[in-house]
Design an enzyme around this catalytic site. Structure first.
Site, PDB file in Angstrom:
ATOM      1  N   HIS A  82      55.356 -87.770 -69.774  1.00  0.00           N
ATOM      2  CA  HIS A  82      55.864 -87.386 -69.002  1.00  0.00           C
ATOM      3  C   HIS A  82      56.049 -86.036 -68.696  1.00  0.00           C
ATOM      4  O   HIS A  82      55.367 -85.202 -70.084  1.00  0.00           O
ATOM      5  CB  HIS A  82      57.162 -88.163 -70.341  1.00  0.00           C
ATOM      6  N   GLY A 163      66.061 -64.823 -73.492  1.00  0.00           N
ATOM      7  CA  GLY A 163      64.933 -64.649 -73.910  1.00  0.00           C
ATOM      8  C   GLY A 163      64.012 -63.991 -73.422  1.00  0.00           C
ATOM      9  O   GLY A 163      64.385 -63.499 -72.427  1.00  0.00           O
ATOM     10  N   GLY A 172      57.172 -73.066 -76.036  1.00  0.00           N
ATOM     11  CA  GLY A 172      56.917 -73.084 -74.371  1.00  0.00           C
ATOM     12  C   GLY A 172      58.300 -72.345 -73.939  1.00  0.00           C
ATOM     13  O   GLY A 172      58.523 -71.275 -74.464  1.00  0.00           O
TER      14      GLY A 172
END
Lengths: 298, 298
Positions: A82, A163, A172
């Site tokens: 995925h 962020g 990630g």
């Protein structure tokens, strides 16, 4: 009436039961939040958790889950079928009861800010929380995946909403946002000709000039020797189930094909079905407070 | 799934707020029972309380309410327009969720025994809990009322099901039993001719050869210049709303009169309306566990 928000985070671990359980445990530990479901896919190496509760508590549980995933999952070692870009890949907030989409957008922003600042994970807002049109679509944001994002994130148009401006090597990047509950709904037709189901699907879906909030394809149900129009209803308030059902019926008449049944897949909010009863029974001035069960949660 | 029983006791005090509140407080005090509603009628000098909860807790709350009413109400001083025979006049238990009528009959018997023995109040079981056909109907049991019962109770055929064989002078006698939830449902017709509503009502109701669990009359709605078929659906599982609705529609066709709307009066269990959505949408294999809200109470 008590407010209810659903959250369905996807995280990038579908094989290591100990890690999966530790992450799901973070949800279990938050009082006032109810874990409805979780499931893992080994091929995808990915898990999906469903929980529900008041806006504050759901936001709190989502943060704890993301934090735990950032501790236990290392994206440098992640392989799976995925597409994915982060340890916690995507976190949608879904309004269920007495909550607006706008409130879910607010939760997304608050959570995004906290994840960005405290966990130093770049965050992108998507769907109804998106900061621009190009960030509405999850697949579009995620293109390039974890491996490709080290470059993609440096492009000015892909600066994260919250962020750091660089990838978090271990975790990630994470996509957070708000979307309406999606209803998976199939209408069964009394024919084995999948071309008819496809033709109907093309007429009723948005991209074919049909209903704004309907995605549809024709599908063969081999074991029953019938076909179905398989739909995703992405806004049941603006395009209710009964509208989709009646549209299928109208198009099916062209072929002399009867609607022989339908299927609701997975969980649906009570209101989705009660809206249909109201329509077909022509009920005037119905108040959801008349539903006995709605009084119990007050 | 958590079991839910509703209880709707009627007691013979509708004027003295202090007494009414003291009695209702007994329900509030039982944890796990939810007070849904209570209302008093001064002319009837009578109050109706609605509460809901697990079978055990509802039975406990009902006993406490009956006990408190026996302490605070003296039937020797009671006057009111509504027929009555006891301080706590009638106590129906109604299955709402994952409970059978049989279980409500059991609750009625347990409570009746306890009320008879501990409070020394004669108890008659009625409706589905009735010990014989003649005791099914509340009005038939109550005939003669408090004043007449001192004689009536001595007749062998009116020996109480539980408790003493004589009237409790202060508290009278109490009727306890189980019945299905009653749905009050009106269908509005696009005509001002009440004879048409009456003719339809006569065709669809049980006594006219119509549906087994439907009571119906024609009613004029003067302020809207329309008429309606006003119905009581006394068993929504065996005769659902949609059956009644479609029967009205079929009969109305004879007069070329359209159904222009409908009304659900008061509270209804969620399942009543979801059954209708299932029918009209032709949903196959729907499970009430798919309703998101039903998962929250697990």
């Amino acid at each position: 009436m008590s407010k209810l928000v659903e959250c369905v985070p996807n995280f990038s671990e579908g094989r290591n039961v100990k890690i999966i359980e530790s992450i799901v445990d973070e949800v279990r530990k938050v009082e006032g939040v109810k874990l409805l479901d979780y499931s893992s896919d080994k091929d995808h190496n990915r898990s999906v958790v469903t929980f529900i509760g008041s806006p504050d508590k759901v936001e709190e549980a989502a943060f704890k889950l993301i934090k735990k995933a950032s501790q236990l999952i290392d994206m440098r070692n992640h392989k799976g079928a995925h597409p994915r870009m982060g340890a916690t890949d995507v976190v949608p907030f879904i309004p269920i009861k007495d909550v607006t989409t706008e409130e879910c957008v607010e939760i997304s922003k608050k959570l995004g800010k906290k994840v960005g600042e405290e966990l130093e994970i770049p965050v992108y807002l998507y769907e109804d929380a998106a900061s621009c049109e190009e960030r509405k679509n999850l697949a579009h944001i995620r293109k390039g995946q974890y491996e490709g994002f080290f470059e993609k994130i440096k492009q000015p148009e892909w600066k994260p909403d919250f962020g750091p401006g660089n990838m978090n090597v271990k975790s990630g990047a994470t996509v957070i946002g708000a979307r309406f509950p999606l209803i998976a709904y199939n209408v069964n037709l009394g024919t084995d000709n999948v071309e008819i189901a496809n033709a109907i699907a093309r007429k009723i879906r948005y991209i074919g000039g049909g209903l704004r909030y309907v995605k549809a394809v024709g599908v063969k149900v081999t074991e029953r020797n019938i076909v179905q129009v398989s739909m995703n209803l992405v806004n049941y308030e603006k395009t209710p189930i009964y509208t989709a059902q009646e549209m299928v019926r109208i198009e099916a008449k062209r072929y002399g094909v009867p609607v022989i049944g339908s299927e609701v897949i997975g969980l649906v909010p009570m209101k989705v079905l009660i809206d249909c009863a109201e329509y077909y029974l022509q009920i005037e001035n119905f108040d959801m407070g008349q539903v006995l069960e709605s009084r119990l949660s007050e």
